[in-house]
Scaffold this active site. Structure first.
Site, PDB file in Angstrom:
ATOM      1  N   PHE A  12      72.994   6.408 -75.370  1.00  0.00           N
ATOM      2  CA  PHE A  12      73.473   5.167 -75.535  1.00  0.00           C
ATOM      3  C   PHE A  12      73.389   4.224 -74.186  1.00  0.00           C
ATOM      4  CE2 PHE A  12      77.964   3.568 -73.616  1.00  0.00           C
ATOM      5  CZ  PHE A  12      77.860   2.276 -74.042  1.00  0.00           C
ATOM      6  N   ASP A  60      62.626  18.317 -73.351  1.00  0.00           N
ATOM      7  CA  ASP A  60      63.920  18.971 -72.792  1.00  0.00           C
ATOM      8  C   ASP A  60      63.618  18.874 -71.257  1.00  0.00           C
ATOM      9  OD1 ASP A  60      65.839  20.274 -71.821  1.00  0.00           O
ATOM     10  OD2 ASP A  60      65.962  21.894 -73.337  1.00  0.00           O
ATOM     11  N   LEU A  82      69.054   9.693 -66.694  1.00  0.00           N
ATOM     12  CA  LEU A  82      70.527   9.631 -67.552  1.00  0.00           C
ATOM     13  C   LEU A  82      70.478  10.553 -68.259  1.00  0.00           C
ATOM     14  CD1 LEU A  82      68.787   6.341 -67.665  1.00  0.00           C
ATOM     15  CD2 LEU A  82      71.186   6.053 -68.002  1.00  0.00           C
ATOM     16  N   THR A 134      78.432   9.440 -62.709  1.00  0.00           N
ATOM     17  CA  THR A 134      79.820   8.841 -63.154  1.00  0.00           C
ATOM     18  C   THR A 134      80.982   8.854 -61.966  1.00  0.00           C
ATOM     19  OG1 THR A 134      81.634   9.619 -64.620  1.00  0.00           O
ATOM     20  CG2 THR A 134      80.125  11.313 -63.970  1.00  0.00           C
ATOM     21  N   ASP A 135      81.938   8.051 -62.425  1.00  0.00           N
ATOM     22  CA  ASP A 135      83.087   8.063 -61.238  1.00  0.00           C
ATOM     23  C   ASP A 135      83.968   9.287 -61.330  1.00  0.00           C
ATOM     24  OD1 ASP A 135      84.076   7.591 -63.737  1.00  0.00           O
ATOM     25  OD2 ASP A 135      85.280   5.640 -63.122  1.00  0.00           O
ATOM     26  N   GLU A 136      83.525  10.035 -62.553  1.00  0.00           N
ATOM     27  CA  GLU A 136      84.511  11.243 -62.714  1.00  0.00           C
ATOM     28  C   GLU A 136      84.502  12.539 -61.864  1.00  0.00           C
ATOM     29  OE1 GLU A 136      84.902  12.308 -67.013  1.00  0.00           O
ATOM     30  OE2 GLU A 136      84.307  10.626 -67.573  1.00  0.00           O
ATOM     31  N   TYR A 183      82.581  18.726 -67.662  1.00  0.00           N
ATOM     32  CA  TYR A 183      81.516  17.667 -67.359  1.00  0.00           C
ATOM     33  C   TYR A 183      81.387  17.304 -66.150  1.00  0.00           C
ATOM     34  CZ  TYR A 183      80.104  12.763 -67.769  1.00  0.00           C
ATOM     35  OH  TYR A 183      79.508  11.656 -67.455  1.00  0.00           O
ATOM     36  N   LYS A 187      78.114  17.096 -63.328  1.00  0.00           N
ATOM     37  CA  LYS A 187      77.619  16.189 -62.756  1.00  0.00           C
ATOM     38  C   LYS A 187      77.708  15.989 -61.246  1.00  0.00           C
ATOM     39  CE  LYS A 187      76.152  12.800 -64.668  1.00  0.00           C
ATOM     40  NZ  LYS A 187      74.651  12.498 -65.332  1.00  0.00           N
TER      41      LYS A 187
HETATM   42  P1  NAD Z   1      74.840   9.991 -74.244  1.00  0.00           P
HETATM   43  O1  NAD Z   1      75.353  11.376 -74.431  1.00  0.00           O
HETATM   44  O2  NAD Z   1      74.795   8.911 -75.294  1.00  0.00           O
HETATM   45  O3  NAD Z   1      72.907  10.018 -74.277  1.00  0.00           O
HETATM   46  C1  NAD Z   1      72.550  11.387 -73.655  1.00  0.00           C
HETATM   47  C2  NAD Z   1      71.094  11.287 -73.860  1.00  0.00           C
HETATM   48  O4  NAD Z   1      70.351  12.339 -73.071  1.00  0.00           O
HETATM   49  C3  NAD Z   1      70.714  11.511 -75.388  1.00  0.00           C
HETATM   50  O5  NAD Z   1      69.589  10.627 -75.758  1.00  0.00           O
HETATM   51  C4  NAD Z   1      70.334  13.017 -75.283  1.00  0.00           C
HETATM   52  O6  NAD Z   1      69.483  13.369 -76.586  1.00  0.00           O
HETATM   53  C5  NAD Z   1      69.698  13.112 -74.254  1.00  0.00           C
HETATM   54  N1  NAD Z   1      69.589  14.500 -73.490  1.00  0.00           N
HETATM   55  C6  NAD Z   1      70.679  15.577 -73.459  1.00  0.00           C
HETATM   56  N2  NAD Z   1      70.217  16.602 -73.332  1.00  0.00           N
HETATM   57  C7  NAD Z   1      68.810  16.567 -72.796  1.00  0.00           C
HETATM   58  C8  NAD Z   1      68.034  17.406 -72.376  1.00  0.00           C
HETATM   59  N3  NAD Z   1      68.392  18.764 -72.170  1.00  0.00           N
HETATM   60  N4  NAD Z   1      66.704  16.850 -72.312  1.00  0.00           N
HETATM   61  C9  NAD Z   1      66.282  15.650 -72.631  1.00  0.00           C
HETATM   62  N5  NAD Z   1      67.094  14.788 -72.773  1.00  0.00           N
HETATM   63  C10 NAD Z   1      68.503  15.265 -73.211  1.00  0.00           C
HETATM   64  O7  NAD Z   1      75.131   9.504 -72.791  1.00  0.00           O
HETATM   65  P2  NAD Z   1      75.487   8.070 -72.130  1.00  0.00           P
HETATM   66  O8  NAD Z   1      76.902   7.811 -72.273  1.00  0.00           O
HETATM   67  O9  NAD Z   1      74.319   7.307 -72.491  1.00  0.00           O
HETATM   68  O10 NAD Z   1      75.159   8.839 -70.606  1.00  0.00           O
HETATM   69  C11 NAD Z   1      74.027   8.454 -69.885  1.00  0.00           C
HETATM   70  C12 NAD Z   1      74.057   9.016 -68.467  1.00  0.00           C
HETATM   71  O11 NAD Z   1      75.069   7.990 -67.772  1.00  0.00           O
HETATM   72  C13 NAD Z   1      74.628  10.735 -68.251  1.00  0.00           C
HETATM   73  O12 NAD Z   1      74.004  10.759 -67.280  1.00  0.00           O
HETATM   74  C14 NAD Z   1      76.236  10.263 -68.255  1.00  0.00           C
HETATM   75  O13 NAD Z   1      76.500  11.300 -67.181  1.00  0.00           O
HETATM   76  C15 NAD Z   1      76.005   8.651 -67.156  1.00  0.00           C
HETATM   77  N6  NAD Z   1      77.360   7.940 -67.374  1.00  0.00           N
HETATM   78  C16 NAD Z   1      77.724   7.763 -68.620  1.00  0.00           C
HETATM   79  C17 NAD Z   1      78.910   7.007 -68.670  1.00  0.00           C
HETATM   80  C18 NAD Z   1      79.550   6.495 -70.013  1.00  0.00           C
HETATM   81  O14 NAD Z   1      80.677   5.816 -69.863  1.00  0.00           O
HETATM   82  N7  NAD Z   1      79.058   6.837 -71.167  1.00  0.00           N
HETATM   83  C19 NAD Z   1      79.594   6.637 -67.507  1.00  0.00           C
HETATM   84  C20 NAD Z   1      78.829   6.655 -66.200  1.00  0.00           C
HETATM   85  C21 NAD Z   1      78.006   7.679 -66.086  1.00  0.00           C
HETATM   86  P1  TYD Z   2      86.289   8.991 -73.445  1.00  0.00           P
HETATM   87  O1  TYD Z   2      85.565   8.020 -74.151  1.00  0.00           O
HETATM   88  O2  TYD Z   2      85.984  10.424 -74.060  1.00  0.00           O
HETATM   89  O3  TYD Z   2      85.672   8.942 -71.935  1.00  0.00           O
HETATM   90  P2  TYD Z   2      86.182   9.811 -70.979  1.00  0.00           P
HETATM   91  O4  TYD Z   2      86.969  11.095 -71.006  1.00  0.00           O
HETATM   92  O5  TYD Z   2      84.844  10.025 -70.054  1.00  0.00           O
HETATM   93  O6  TYD Z   2      86.930   8.832 -69.862  1.00  0.00           O
HETATM   94  O7  TYD Z   2      87.735   8.867 -73.287  1.00  0.00           O
HETATM   95  C1  TYD Z   2      88.263   7.717 -72.837  1.00  0.00           C
HETATM   96  C2  TYD Z   2      89.781   8.057 -72.651  1.00  0.00           C
HETATM   97  O8  TYD Z   2      90.413   7.947 -73.919  1.00  0.00           O
HETATM   98  C3  TYD Z   2      90.320   9.334 -72.243  1.00  0.00           C
HETATM   99  O9  TYD Z   2      91.335   9.172 -71.474  1.00  0.00           O
HETATM  100  C4  TYD Z   2      90.539  10.272 -73.323  1.00  0.00           C
HETATM  101  C5  TYD Z   2      91.092   9.135 -74.486  1.00  0.00           C
HETATM  102  N1  TYD Z   2      90.794   9.679 -75.758  1.00  0.00           N
HETATM  103  C6  TYD Z   2      91.842   9.645 -76.576  1.00  0.00           C
HETATM  104  O10 TYD Z   2      92.884   9.291 -76.390  1.00  0.00           O
HETATM  105  N2  TYD Z   2      91.458   9.993 -78.098  1.00  0.00           N
HETATM  106  C7  TYD Z   2      90.249  10.310 -78.377  1.00  0.00           C
HETATM  107  O11 TYD Z   2      89.955  10.529 -79.543  1.00  0.00           O
HETATM  108  C8  TYD Z   2      89.239  10.071 -77.276  1.00  0.00           C
HETATM  109  C9  TYD Z   2      87.628  10.374 -77.699  1.00  0.00           C
HETATM  110  C10 TYD Z   2      89.487   9.802 -76.117  1.00  0.00           C
END
Ligand code: NAD
Ligand code: TYD
Length: 377
Positions: A12, A60, A82, A134-136, A183, A187
Site C-alpha cells: 500500500f 524476501d 517499508l 508506526t505510531d503503534e 505487530y 515493529k
Molecule cells: P502492506 O501490508 O500493504 O505492504 C507490505 C509490503 O511488504 C507488501 O508488498 C508485501 O509483499 C511486502 N513484504 C512483506 N513481507 C515481506 C518480506 N519478507 N520480504 C519482502 N517483502 C515483503 O503494508 P503498508 O500498510 O503499506 O505498510 C508499509 C510499512 O509502513 C510497514 O512497515 C508498516 O509497518 C508501516 N506503516 C504502516 C501504516 C499504515 O497505516 N498502513 C502506518 C504507519 C507505518
Molecule cells: P486497522 O485498519 O486494522 O488499523 P490499526 O489496527 O493498525 O489501527 O483498524 C483501524 C481501527 O478500526 C482499529 O481501531 C480497529 C478497527 N476495526 C474495526 O472496528 N473493524 C474492522 O473490521 C477492522 C479491520 C478494524
C-alpha cells in the site's frame, strides 16, 4: 545518492513511495524489492512499471545472501524500508511471521548494508538507511480531557490550526516505547535494531513513526477499504467493541511526501513523527464512509447504516493513537496537503472507480481468509 532500494514497494504505502520517487527523480535508479506476499500487488504500480528508472526484484528481505549480492550488483546508496507484515489482526493469530519478517528481515537488511557499505572506500559517506515505522510502538493513549470539557475538544497542538482531540496527551518522538500487539512489538524491535546500527557501527539511519494511513491501493483487510467494499456489496460492517477507539488518519500520499522530504533532508540518527493532527473515533469514520459511499452510488441518505454490526472487540485493542508531528512540520517544513473530508472523498471515489482492482483481490484465497477471520466473532 543514486541507486535506491525501496522494500515493500508493491504494498500500500510502498507503491505510493515508488510512484513518487520514480516520477520525481528520473536521475535515480529505483529498485522495488518485494516478496509479493498476500499484501504485495504489482497492479498497484502499472503506471510506472515501464519507466526506465524503475526495476522490480522479487526477494524476501530475510534472504541475507540475496540482498547482500543485490547491494553489490546495484551499488546501493540508499534503502527506504517499508516491507513488513502490517495487519494487527493477523499478528494476533500468527505472531511468528511478524517476528520473522519485521525483526529478522530488518536485521538482515541492516547487516547486509553494513557489510557492503563498510567495504567501500567512502564507507557510510552519502549513504542512508531509512526505516518506516508506526505510531503503534508508543502504545495507547488515554481518553483524558481537561476538567469540565467533554472530548473531543479543540487544541492548538498542530502548528497550522486547531484540531479535535480525544485526550490531552500525544505521542512525541521522546515518548517511551510501550507496544501492546505482536505487530507493534515486532515493529518496536525492528526500530531498536535500526537505531543500534547507528549507535554501534555509525550507520546513517533514520526512523519515522507514522499514524494510520488511508487512500488508494490499501489492502481490504484494513478498516477503510474493507468497509467501502462491504458497503458496496451490502455486507455487514464488523465494528470492534463499541467503535469508540480513536485513530489518527493521514492520506497516504502525504506520508509518501513526508518520506521524500525526510529521506533527503532529515538528520541522521533522528526520529520524526508523521501525522496530520486528525483524530477520529472509529464509529464516526464509519458513518462518514457510509454517507460518502451512499451519496456517490446514488443510494438514499442513511441507506446502509443498518450494515453496522458490533462484534467482539480485538484482543488488547489500543484505545487511542494521536501523533504530534510538530518537529517534522517545524524543522523540515512538511505539512499534510489534504483535509480529511477531501481525502475520504478521493479515497471512496477511487475504490468505487477501481472495482476490478478490488474484485481481483477479494476473490479466491482472500474470500476464505476473510470468512475464517470473522467467523464466530
Ligand atoms: P502492506 O501490508 O500493504 O505492504 C507490505 C509490503 O511488504 C507488501 O508488498 C508485501 O509483499 C511486502 N513484504 C512483506 N513481507 C515481506 C518480506 N519478507 N520480504 C519482502 N517483502 C515483503 O503494508 P503498508 O500498510 O503499506 O505498510 C508499509 C510499512 O509502513 C510497514 O512497515 C508498516 O509497518 C508501516 N506503516 C504502516 C501504516 C499504515 O497505516 N498502513 C502506518 C504507519 C507505518
Ligand atoms: P486497522 O485498519 O486494522 O488499523 P490499526 O489496527 O493498525 O489501527 O483498524 C483501524 C481501527 O478500526 C482499529 O481501531 C480497529 C478497527 N476495526 C474495526 O472496528 N473493524 C474492522 O473490521 C477492522 C479491520 C478494524
Amino acid at each position: 545518492m543514486k541507486n535506491i532500494v525501496i522494500t515493500g514497494g508493491a504494498g500500500f504505502i510502498g507503491s505510493h513511495v515508488v510512484r513518487l520517487f520514480v516520477n520525481k527523480y528520473p536521475e535515480y535508479n529505483i529498485i522495488n524489492l518485494d516478496k509479493l506476499t498476500y499484501a504485495g500487488n504489482l497492479a498497484n504500480l502499472k503506471d510506472v512499471e515501464d519507466k526506465p528508472n524503475y526495476k522490480f526484484v522479487k526477494m524476501d528481505i530475510c534472504d541475507f545472501d540475496a540482498f547482500y549480492q543485490l547491494m553489490q550488483d546495484e551499488q546501493i546508496d540508499g534503502i527506504i524500508h517499508l516491507a513488513a507484515e502490517s495487519h494487527v489482526d493477523r499478528s494476533i493469530k500468527d505472531p511468528f511471521t511478524f517476528a520473522r519478517t519485521n525483526v529478522m528481515g530488518t536485521l538482515s537488511l541492516l547487516q547486509a548494508a553494513k557489510l557492503y557499505w563498510e567495504s567501500l572506500p567512502e564507507k557510510y559517506e552519502g549513504k542512508r538507511f531509512y526505516h518506516i515505522s508506526t505510531d503503534e510502538v508508543y502504545g495507547a493513549l488515554e481518553m483524558t480531557h481537561p476538567e469540565g470539557i467533554e472530548p473531543p475538544f479543540t487544541t492548538t497542538a498542530s502548528s497550522s490550526e486547531h484540531h479535535l482531540a480525544y485526550g490531552e496527551d500525544f505521542f512525541y518522538e521522546t515518548t517511551k516505547y510501550n507496544p501492546h500487539s505482536p505487530y507493534s512489538a515486532s515493529k518496536a524491535s525492528s526500530d531498536h535494531f535500526v537505531r543500534a546500527y547507528h549507535d554501534t557501527y555509525g550507520m546513517p539511519t533514520i526512523v519515522t513513526n507514522c499514524s494510520n494511513n488511508y487512500g488508494p491501493y490499501q489492502f481490504p483487510e484494513k478498516l477503510i477499504p474493507l468497509f467501502i467494499n462491504n458497503i458496496r456489496h451490502r455486507k455487514p460492517l464488523p465494528v470492534y467493541g463499541k467503535g469508540e477507539n480513536v485513530r489518527d488518519w493521514l492520506y497516504v500520499v502525504d506520508h509518501a511526501r513526508a518520506i521524500d522530504v525526510i529521506f533527503h533532508n532529515g538528520k541522521v540518527a533522528e526520529t520524526y513523527n508523521i501525522g496530520g493532527f486528525n483524530e477520529w473515533k472509529n464509529i464516526d469514520i464509519i458513518k462518514t464512509v457510509i454517507a460518502t459511499v451512499d451519496r456517490l452510488l446514488g443510494r438514499p441518505e442513511g441507506a446502509d447504516l443498518d450494515l453496522i454490526t458490533y462484534v467482539t472487540d480485538r484482543l488488547g485493542h489500543d484505545a487511542r493513537y494521536a501523533i504530534d508531528s510538530t518537529k517534522l512540520q517545524k524543522e523540515l517544513g512538511w505539512e499534510p496537503s489534504l483535509q480529511f473530508e477531501e481525502g475520504i472523498e478521493k479515497t471512496v471515489k477511487w475504490y468505487l472507480e477501481n472495482e476490478a482492482w478490488m474484485d481481483n483481490i477479494t476473490s479466491g484465497e482472500y474470500e476464505k481468509y476473510y470468512e475464517d477471520m470473522y467467523k464466530n466473532r
